[in-house]
Design a protein around this motif. Sequence first.
Motif, PDB file in Angstrom:
ATOM      1  N   ASP A   9      -1.695  -1.781  -9.505  1.00 49.76           N
ATOM      2  CA  ASP A   9      -2.882  -1.156  -8.507  1.00 49.76           C
ATOM      3  C   ASP A   9      -2.767  -1.903  -7.296  1.00 49.76           C
ATOM      4  OD1 ASP A   9      -3.936   0.276 -10.559  1.00 49.76           O
ATOM      5  OD2 ASP A   9      -5.749  -1.163 -11.269  1.00 49.76           O
ATOM      6  N   SER A  10      -2.308  -3.337  -7.511  1.00 51.31           N
ATOM      7  CA  SER A  10      -2.447  -3.997  -6.211  1.00 51.31           C
ATOM      8  C   SER A  10      -1.028  -3.334  -5.353  1.00 51.31           C
ATOM      9  CB  SER A  10      -1.750  -5.585  -6.557  1.00 51.31           C
ATOM     10  OG  SER A  10      -1.734  -6.121  -5.344  1.00 51.31           O
ATOM     11  N   ALA A  11      -0.101  -3.068  -5.829  1.00 50.95           N
ATOM     12  CA  ALA A  11       1.167  -2.337  -5.121  1.00 50.95           C
ATOM     13  C   ALA A  11       0.650  -0.929  -4.417  1.00 50.95           C
ATOM     14  CB  ALA A  11       2.362  -2.269  -6.048  1.00 50.95           C
ATOM     15  N   GLU A  12      -0.253  -0.205  -5.116  1.00 51.58           N
ATOM     16  CA  GLU A  12      -0.773   1.061  -4.719  1.00 51.58           C
ATOM     17  C   GLU A  12      -1.954   0.822  -3.644  1.00 51.58           C
ATOM     18  OE1 GLU A  12      -2.387   3.158  -7.930  1.00 51.58           O
ATOM     19  OE2 GLU A  12      -0.397   3.406  -9.003  1.00 51.58           O
ATOM     20  N   LYS A  13      -2.572  -0.288  -3.855  1.00 53.88           N
ATOM     21  CA  LYS A  13      -3.554  -0.532  -2.635  1.00 53.88           C
ATOM     22  C   LYS A  13      -2.656  -1.149  -1.346  1.00 53.88           C
ATOM     23  CE  LYS A  13      -7.573  -1.779  -5.411  1.00 53.88           C
ATOM     24  NZ  LYS A  13      -8.431  -2.712  -5.820  1.00 53.88           N
ATOM     25  N   GLN A  14      -1.613  -1.763  -1.670  1.00 55.21           N
ATOM     26  CA  GLN A  14      -1.086  -2.198  -0.280  1.00 55.21           C
ATOM     27  C   GLN A  14      -0.082  -1.177   0.314  1.00 55.21           C
ATOM     28  OE1 GLN A  14       1.470  -5.404  -1.860  1.00 55.21           O
ATOM     29  NE2 GLN A  14      -0.165  -6.855  -1.490  1.00 55.21           N
ATOM     30  N   ALA A  15       0.235  -0.211  -0.610  1.00 54.36           N
ATOM     31  CA  ALA A  15       1.008   0.963  -0.035  1.00 54.36           C
ATOM     32  C   ALA A  15      -0.025   1.876   0.693  1.00 54.36           C
ATOM     33  CB  ALA A  15       1.798   1.873  -1.104  1.00 54.36           C
ATOM     34  N   ARG A  16      -1.309   2.194   0.096  1.00 57.90           N
ATOM     35  CA  ARG A  16      -2.120   2.830   0.969  1.00 57.90           C
ATOM     36  C   ARG A  16      -2.638   2.319   2.215  1.00 57.90           C
ATOM     37  NH1 ARG A  16      -7.931   3.306   0.923  1.00 57.90           N
ATOM     38  NH2 ARG A  16      -8.411   5.562   1.095  1.00 57.90           N
ATOM     39  N   LYS A  17      -2.574   1.000   2.045  1.00 52.30           N
ATOM     40  CA  LYS A  17      -3.392   0.255   3.450  1.00 52.30           C
ATOM     41  C   LYS A  17      -2.043   0.490   4.595  1.00 52.30           C
ATOM     42  CE  LYS A  17      -5.099  -4.161   4.767  1.00 52.30           C
ATOM     43  NZ  LYS A  17      -5.326  -5.644   4.414  1.00 52.30           N
ATOM     44  N   ARG A  19       0.211   2.835   4.557  1.00 56.90           N
ATOM     45  CA  ARG A  19       0.033   4.161   5.190  1.00 56.90           C
ATOM     46  C   ARG A  19      -1.177   4.633   6.047  1.00 56.90           C
ATOM     47  NH1 ARG A  19      -0.442   6.244   0.455  1.00 56.90           N
ATOM     48  NH2 ARG A  19      -2.540   6.981   0.764  1.00 56.90           N
ATOM     49  N   LEU A  20      -2.234   4.039   5.923  1.00 53.17           N
ATOM     50  CA  LEU A  20      -3.224   4.436   6.689  1.00 53.17           C
ATOM     51  C   LEU A  20      -3.208   3.587   7.910  1.00 53.17           C
ATOM     52  CD1 LEU A  20      -6.394   4.049   4.220  1.00 53.17           C
ATOM     53  CD2 LEU A  20      -5.535   6.185   5.268  1.00 53.17           C
ATOM     54  N   ALA A  21      -2.358   2.469   8.080  1.00 53.92           N
ATOM     55  CA  ALA A  21      -2.367   1.588   9.136  1.00 53.92           C
ATOM     56  C   ALA A  21      -1.353   2.195  10.218  1.00 53.92           C
ATOM     57  CB  ALA A  21      -1.878   0.205   9.081  1.00 53.92           C
ATOM     58  N   GLU A  22      -0.368   2.921   9.319  1.00 54.33           N
ATOM     59  CA  GLU A  22       0.558   3.888  10.246  1.00 54.33           C
ATOM     60  C   GLU A  22      -0.045   5.076  10.924  1.00 54.33           C
ATOM     61  OE1 GLU A  22       3.921   4.929  12.213  1.00 54.33           O
ATOM     62  OE2 GLU A  22       3.701   2.815  10.969  1.00 54.33           O
ATOM     63  N   GLN A  23      -0.984   5.550  10.236  1.00 56.71           N
ATOM     64  CA  GLN A  23      -1.448   6.809  10.471  1.00 56.71           C
ATOM     65  C   GLN A  23      -2.503   6.420  11.815  1.00 56.71           C
ATOM     66  OE1 GLN A  23      -3.350   8.557   7.165  1.00 56.71           O
ATOM     67  NE2 GLN A  23      -1.495   9.798   6.309  1.00 56.71           N
ATOM     68  N   LEU A  24      -3.267   5.259  11.551  1.00 62.50           N
ATOM     69  CA  LEU A  24      -3.747   4.777  12.717  1.00 62.50           C
ATOM     70  C   LEU A  24      -3.416   4.614  13.908  1.00 62.50           C
ATOM     71  CD1 LEU A  24      -6.989   4.061  13.475  1.00 62.50           C
ATOM     72  CD2 LEU A  24      -6.562   1.650  12.562  1.00 62.50           C
ATOM     73  N   ARG A  25      -1.984   4.026  13.892  1.00 63.69           N
ATOM     74  CA  ARG A  25      -1.288   3.681  14.912  1.00 63.69           C
ATOM     75  C   ARG A  25      -0.926   4.918  15.721  1.00 63.69           C
ATOM     76  NH1 ARG A  25       0.305  -0.723  11.919  1.00 63.69           N
ATOM     77  NH2 ARG A  25       2.185   0.466  10.994  1.00 63.69           N
ATOM     78  N   ALA A  26      -0.552   5.986  14.847  1.00 62.83           N
ATOM     79  CA  ALA A  26      -0.090   6.941  15.534  1.00 62.83           C
ATOM     80  C   ALA A  26      -1.347   7.863  16.228  1.00 62.83           C
ATOM     81  CB  ALA A  26       0.629   8.163  14.491  1.00 62.83           C
ATOM     82  N   ASN A  27      -2.258   8.090  15.439  1.00 66.25           N
ATOM     83  CA  ASN A  27      -3.449   8.429  16.224  1.00 66.25           C
ATOM     84  C   ASN A  27      -3.824   8.117  17.422  1.00 66.25           C
ATOM     85  OD1 ASN A  27      -5.763  10.154  16.458  1.00 66.25           O
ATOM     86  ND2 ASN A  27      -7.199   9.069  15.389  1.00 66.25           N
ATOM     87  N   LEU A  28      -3.841   6.496  17.484  1.00 73.54           N
ATOM     88  CA  LEU A  28      -4.215   5.847  18.763  1.00 73.54           C
ATOM     89  C   LEU A  28      -3.131   6.067  19.959  1.00 73.54           C
ATOM     90  CD1 LEU A  28      -5.742   3.583  20.180  1.00 73.54           C
ATOM     91  CD2 LEU A  28      -4.547   1.928  19.282  1.00 73.54           C
ATOM     92  N   GLN A  29      -1.873   6.165  19.473  1.00 77.44           N
ATOM     93  CA  GLN A  29      -0.851   6.366  20.534  1.00 77.44           C
ATOM     94  C   GLN A  29      -1.062   7.906  21.248  1.00 77.44           C
ATOM     95  OE1 GLN A  29       1.275   4.576  21.933  1.00 77.44           O
ATOM     96  NE2 GLN A  29       0.179   2.841  20.474  1.00 77.44           N
ATOM     97  N   LYS A  30      -1.518   8.810  20.282  1.00 79.39           N
ATOM     98  CA  LYS A  30      -1.708  10.310  20.491  1.00 79.39           C
ATOM     99  C   LYS A  30      -2.839  10.154  21.525  1.00 79.39           C
ATOM    100  CE  LYS A  30      -2.945  14.499  18.511  1.00 79.39           C
ATOM    101  NZ  LYS A  30      -3.437  15.223  17.477  1.00 79.39           N
ATOM    102  N   ARG A  31      -3.851   9.658  21.078  1.00 82.82           N
ATOM    103  CA  ARG A  31      -5.206   9.539  22.044  1.00 82.82           C
ATOM    104  C   ARG A  31      -4.989   8.771  23.290  1.00 82.82           C
ATOM    105  NH1 ARG A  31     -10.457   7.456  19.180  1.00 82.82           N
ATOM    106  NH2 ARG A  31     -11.249   8.432  20.614  1.00 82.82           N
TER     107      ARG A  31
END
Length: 55
Positions: A9-17, A19-31
């Motif tokens: 569960d911890s590994a899955e949470k870290q992977a999700r976190k 992945r979400l951080a990467e998506q947030l960075r990409a969205n910020l750069q796009k904006r």
Amino acid sequence: MDSRKTTQDSAEKQARKARLAEQLRANLQKRKAQARARRTGEADNRPEGIEAAKK
């Protein structure tokens, strides 16, 4: 058996976190690119993202 599940569960949470951080960075750069394009009135031809953030 419970310790194995919490580790998974911890590994899955870290992977999700991550992945979400990467998506947030990409969205910020796009904006930011969109805002620059609106400000100058032309398309932004800069490379996407910050090199340090891609490491």
